[in-house]
Design a protein around this motif. Structure first.
Motif, PDB file in Angstrom:
ATOM      1  N   THR A  25      13.339  -2.806 -10.424  1.00  0.00           N
ATOM      2  CA  THR A  25      12.002  -2.455  -9.950  1.00  0.00           C
ATOM      3  C   THR A  25      11.896  -0.938  -9.777  1.00  0.00           C
ATOM      4  OG1 THR A  25      12.578  -2.589  -7.601  1.00  0.00           O
ATOM      5  CG2 THR A  25      11.806  -4.630  -8.661  1.00  0.00           C
ATOM      6  N   LEU A  26      10.679  -0.443  -9.782  1.00  0.00           N
ATOM      7  CA  LEU A  26      10.469   0.982  -9.543  1.00  0.00           C
ATOM      8  C   LEU A  26      11.007   1.362  -8.170  1.00  0.00           C
ATOM      9  CD1 LEU A  26       9.311   3.718 -10.406  1.00  0.00           C
ATOM     10  CD2 LEU A  26       7.109   2.980  -9.448  1.00  0.00           C
ATOM     11  N   GLU A  27      10.783   0.519  -7.179  1.00  0.00           N
ATOM     12  CA  GLU A  27      11.266   0.811  -5.829  1.00  0.00           C
ATOM     13  C   GLU A  27      12.780   0.975  -5.818  1.00  0.00           C
ATOM     14  OE1 GLU A  27       9.064  -1.655  -6.538  1.00  0.00           O
ATOM     15  OE2 GLU A  27       7.282  -0.761  -5.625  1.00  0.00           O
ATOM     16  N   ASP A  28      13.488   0.075  -6.524  1.00  0.00           N
ATOM     17  CA  ASP A  28      14.949   0.188  -6.590  1.00  0.00           C
ATOM     18  C   ASP A  28      15.370   1.456  -7.332  1.00  0.00           C
ATOM     19  OD1 ASP A  28      15.293  -2.171  -5.189  1.00  0.00           O
ATOM     20  OD2 ASP A  28      15.658  -3.387  -6.984  1.00  0.00           O
ATOM     21  N   ALA A  29      14.652   1.802  -8.386  1.00  0.00           N
ATOM     22  CA  ALA A  29      14.986   2.999  -9.155  1.00  0.00           C
ATOM     23  C   ALA A  29      14.794   4.268  -8.338  1.00  0.00           C
ATOM     24  CB  ALA A  29      14.144   3.061 -10.425  1.00  0.00           C
ATOM     25  N   LEU A  30      13.871   4.242  -7.384  1.00  0.00           N
ATOM     26  CA  LEU A  30      13.566   5.429  -6.580  1.00  0.00           C
ATOM     27  C   LEU A  30      14.366   5.502  -5.285  1.00  0.00           C
ATOM     28  CD1 LEU A  30       9.679   5.421  -6.944  1.00  0.00           C
ATOM     29  CD2 LEU A  30      11.320   6.884  -8.156  1.00  0.00           C
ATOM     30  N   GLU A  31      14.917   4.384  -4.880  1.00  0.00           N
ATOM     31  CA  GLU A  31      15.610   4.316  -3.592  1.00  0.00           C
ATOM     32  C   GLU A  31      16.798   5.284  -3.549  1.00  0.00           C
ATOM     33  OE1 GLU A  31      18.064   1.116  -0.879  1.00  0.00           O
ATOM     34  OE2 GLU A  31      16.602   0.385  -2.324  1.00  0.00           O
ATOM     35  N   GLY A  32      16.799   6.106  -2.525  1.00  0.00           N
ATOM     36  CA  GLY A  32      17.929   6.995  -2.288  1.00  0.00           C
ATOM     37  C   GLY A  32      17.987   8.244  -3.146  1.00  0.00           C
ATOM     38  N   VAL A  33      16.914   8.585  -3.850  1.00  0.00           N
ATOM     39  CA  VAL A  33      16.922   9.836  -4.612  1.00  0.00           C
ATOM     40  C   VAL A  33      16.882  10.995  -3.608  1.00  0.00           C
ATOM     41  CG1 VAL A  33      15.681  11.302  -6.258  1.00  0.00           C
ATOM     42  CG2 VAL A  33      15.781   8.828  -6.630  1.00  0.00           C
ATOM     43  N   TRP A  50      10.660  13.379 -10.466  1.00  0.00           N
ATOM     44  CA  TRP A  50       9.333  13.577  -9.891  1.00  0.00           C
ATOM     45  C   TRP A  50       8.245  13.511 -10.965  1.00  0.00           C
ATOM     46  CZ3 TRP A  50       6.063  13.209  -6.207  1.00  0.00           C
ATOM     47  CH2 TRP A  50       4.866  13.913  -6.238  1.00  0.00           C
ATOM     48  N   GLN A  51       8.455  14.185 -12.089  1.00  0.00           N
ATOM     49  CA  GLN A  51       7.458  14.164 -13.151  1.00  0.00           C
ATOM     50  C   GLN A  51       7.279  12.743 -13.700  1.00  0.00           C
ATOM     51  OE1 GLN A  51       9.477  17.580 -15.112  1.00  0.00           O
ATOM     52  NE2 GLN A  51       7.384  18.114 -15.722  1.00  0.00           N
ATOM     53  N   LEU A  52       8.367  11.997 -13.806  1.00  0.00           N
ATOM     54  CA  LEU A  52       8.270  10.613 -14.273  1.00  0.00           C
ATOM     55  C   LEU A  52       7.510   9.751 -13.275  1.00  0.00           C
ATOM     56  CD1 LEU A  52      11.866  10.318 -15.702  1.00  0.00           C
ATOM     57  CD2 LEU A  52       9.752  10.094 -17.037  1.00  0.00           C
ATOM     58  N   LEU A  53       7.814   9.927 -11.985  1.00  0.00           N
ATOM     59  CA  LEU A  53       7.110   9.174 -10.938  1.00  0.00           C
ATOM     60  C   LEU A  53       5.614   9.484 -10.977  1.00  0.00           C
ATOM     61  CD1 LEU A  53       7.020   7.381  -8.382  1.00  0.00           C
ATOM     62  CD2 LEU A  53       7.556   9.456  -7.069  1.00  0.00           C
ATOM     63  N   GLU A  54       5.277  10.738 -11.057  1.00  0.00           N
ATOM     64  CA  GLU A  54       3.869  11.141 -11.087  1.00  0.00           C
ATOM     65  C   GLU A  54       3.176  10.649 -12.360  1.00  0.00           C
ATOM     66  OE1 GLU A  54       1.336  13.343  -9.017  1.00  0.00           O
ATOM     67  OE2 GLU A  54       2.453  11.667  -8.155  1.00  0.00           O
ATOM     68  N   MET A 136      -0.454  -6.206 -19.155  1.00  0.00           N
ATOM     69  CA  MET A 136       0.801  -6.060 -19.904  1.00  0.00           C
ATOM     70  C   MET A 136       1.093  -4.594 -20.204  1.00  0.00           C
ATOM     71  SD  MET A 136       0.939  -9.476 -22.303  1.00  0.00           S
ATOM     72  CE  MET A 136      -0.557  -9.142 -23.210  1.00  0.00           C
ATOM     73  N   LEU A 137       0.058  -3.807 -20.425  1.00  0.00           N
ATOM     74  CA  LEU A 137       0.239  -2.373 -20.652  1.00  0.00           C
ATOM     75  C   LEU A 137       0.804  -1.692 -19.407  1.00  0.00           C
ATOM     76  CD1 LEU A 137      -0.132   0.126 -22.463  1.00  0.00           C
ATOM     77  CD2 LEU A 137      -2.501   0.252 -21.618  1.00  0.00           C
ATOM     78  N   ILE A 138       0.278  -2.021 -18.243  1.00  0.00           N
ATOM     79  CA  ILE A 138       0.798  -1.461 -16.989  1.00  0.00           C
ATOM     80  C   ILE A 138       2.278  -1.804 -16.843  1.00  0.00           C
ATOM     81  CG2 ILE A 138       0.728  -1.623 -14.457  1.00  0.00           C
ATOM     82  CD1 ILE A 138      -2.349  -2.115 -14.783  1.00  0.00           C
ATOM     83  N   ALA A 139       2.612  -3.070 -17.027  1.00  0.00           N
ATOM     84  CA  ALA A 139       3.995  -3.516 -16.860  1.00  0.00           C
ATOM     85  C   ALA A 139       4.918  -2.835 -17.873  1.00  0.00           C
ATOM     86  CB  ALA A 139       4.074  -5.032 -17.000  1.00  0.00           C
ATOM     87  N   ASP A 140       4.489  -2.785 -19.119  1.00  0.00           N
ATOM     88  CA  ASP A 140       5.296  -2.187 -20.175  1.00  0.00           C
ATOM     89  C   ASP A 140       5.515  -0.699 -19.915  1.00  0.00           C
ATOM     90  OD1 ASP A 140       6.538  -2.215 -22.865  1.00  0.00           O
ATOM     91  OD2 ASP A 140       4.785  -1.007 -23.421  1.00  0.00           O
ATOM     92  N   HIS A 141       4.449   0.008 -19.629  1.00  0.00           N
ATOM     93  CA  HIS A 141       4.526   1.451 -19.403  1.00  0.00           C
ATOM     94  C   HIS A 141       5.392   1.765 -18.187  1.00  0.00           C
ATOM     95  CE1 HIS A 141       3.104   5.442 -18.052  1.00  0.00           C
ATOM     96  NE2 HIS A 141       3.105   5.677 -19.362  1.00  0.00           N
ATOM     97  N   ASN A 142       5.167   1.043 -17.083  1.00  0.00           N
ATOM     98  CA  ASN A 142       5.936   1.307 -15.873  1.00  0.00           C
ATOM     99  C   ASN A 142       7.420   1.015 -16.070  1.00  0.00           C
ATOM    100  OD1 ASN A 142       3.512   2.007 -14.745  1.00  0.00           O
ATOM    101  ND2 ASN A 142       3.509   0.417 -13.193  1.00  0.00           N
ATOM    102  N   SER A 143       7.739  -0.079 -16.764  1.00  0.00           N
ATOM    103  CA  SER A 143       9.156  -0.410 -16.954  1.00  0.00           C
ATOM    104  C   SER A 143       9.841   0.603 -17.871  1.00  0.00           C
ATOM    105  CB  SER A 143       9.337  -1.837 -17.471  1.00  0.00           C
ATOM    106  OG  SER A 143       8.837  -1.980 -18.770  1.00  0.00           O
ATOM    107  N   TYR A 144       9.133   1.073 -18.884  1.00  0.00           N
ATOM    108  CA  TYR A 144       9.685   2.094 -19.782  1.00  0.00           C
ATOM    109  C   TYR A 144      10.080   3.344 -19.000  1.00  0.00           C
ATOM    110  CZ  TYR A 144       9.861   5.556 -23.538  1.00  0.00           C
ATOM    111  OH  TYR A 144      10.241   6.553 -24.392  1.00  0.00           O
ATOM    112  N   HIS A 145       9.170   3.835 -18.173  1.00  0.00           N
ATOM    113  CA  HIS A 145       9.446   5.064 -17.437  1.00  0.00           C
ATOM    114  C   HIS A 145      10.375   4.827 -16.243  1.00  0.00           C
ATOM    115  CE1 HIS A 145       7.120   7.611 -19.987  1.00  0.00           C
ATOM    116  NE2 HIS A 145       6.077   6.814 -19.880  1.00  0.00           N
ATOM    117  N   THR A 146      10.408   3.625 -15.713  1.00  0.00           N
ATOM    118  CA  THR A 146      11.393   3.297 -14.679  1.00  0.00           C
ATOM    119  C   THR A 146      12.797   3.412 -15.269  1.00  0.00           C
ATOM    120  OG1 THR A 146       9.855   1.863 -13.471  1.00  0.00           O
ATOM    121  CG2 THR A 146      12.211   1.493 -13.095  1.00  0.00           C
ATOM    122  N   ALA A 147      12.972   2.937 -16.489  1.00  0.00           N
ATOM    123  CA  ALA A 147      14.273   3.069 -17.169  1.00  0.00           C
ATOM    124  C   ALA A 147      14.627   4.546 -17.359  1.00  0.00           C
ATOM    125  CB  ALA A 147      14.244   2.342 -18.502  1.00  0.00           C
TER     126      ALA A 147
END
Length: 160
Positions: A25-33, A50-54, A136-147
């Motif tokens: 999840t995005l939350e897990d990817a951001l945790e503890g940065v 930060w740029q990826l999050l934004e 599906m676009l939201i999910a796809d885009h968010n997961s791509y950048h979360t990776a």
């Protein structure tokens, strides 16, 4: 579509947007940065965490605004979708961005749950897009950048 099928579809799309299952999840990817590494651009990567999050926040908001309203205003690609590099990111900026991502997702989930909306009909102001496609676009885009956030964390030595 029967009401029970619609409910199942909405649940699946909601879970897909929230992440998890086969993805972090995005939350897990951001945790503890650490705050001092939020704005660091790792060697051979074009963006900081930060740029990826934004970018996730901006693009998701753009998709949701488009999905909700014919008054949607197109952003200029890529300038308005990507923040410029910065030297530091405050806790307030970081938390505000994360909160806006969550809040915008809630706006979209409300749209999904609106029984008056046909999830498959093209949006009148679009060029064939519908609510299911936008979900599906939201999910796809968010997961791509979360990776990408996870890759950046690995290169910075701050991933598990």
């Amino acid at each position: 579509m029967h009401a029970d099928q619609r409910k199942k579809l909405i649940n699946e799309l909601t879970d897909l947007i929230k992440g998890g299952n086969a993805h972090v999840t995005l939350e897990d990817a951001l945790e503890g940065v650490p705050a001092n590494l939020r704005a660091v651009i790792p060697d051979k990567l074009p963006y900081s965490i930060w740029q990826l999050l934004e970018h996730i926040r901006i693009a998701q908001k753009d998709i949701i605004d488009f999905s909700i309203s014919r008054d949607y205003q197109t952003l200029i690609w890529p300038d308005e979708y990507w923040p410029q590099p910065t030297d530091q990111v405050s806790d307030e900026q970081w938390e505000k961005s994360v909160k806006e991502i969550r809040d915008d997702q809630q706006r979209f989930f409300q749209l999904l749950q609106n029984d008056e909306k046909d999830l498959f009909s093209p949006l009148p102001w679009g060029s064939g897009q519908n609510i299911v496609r936008e979900a599906m676009l939201i999910a796809d885009h968010n997961s791509y950048h979360t990776a990408e956030i996870i890759v950046a964390r690995r290169l910075l030595g701050i991933w598990k």
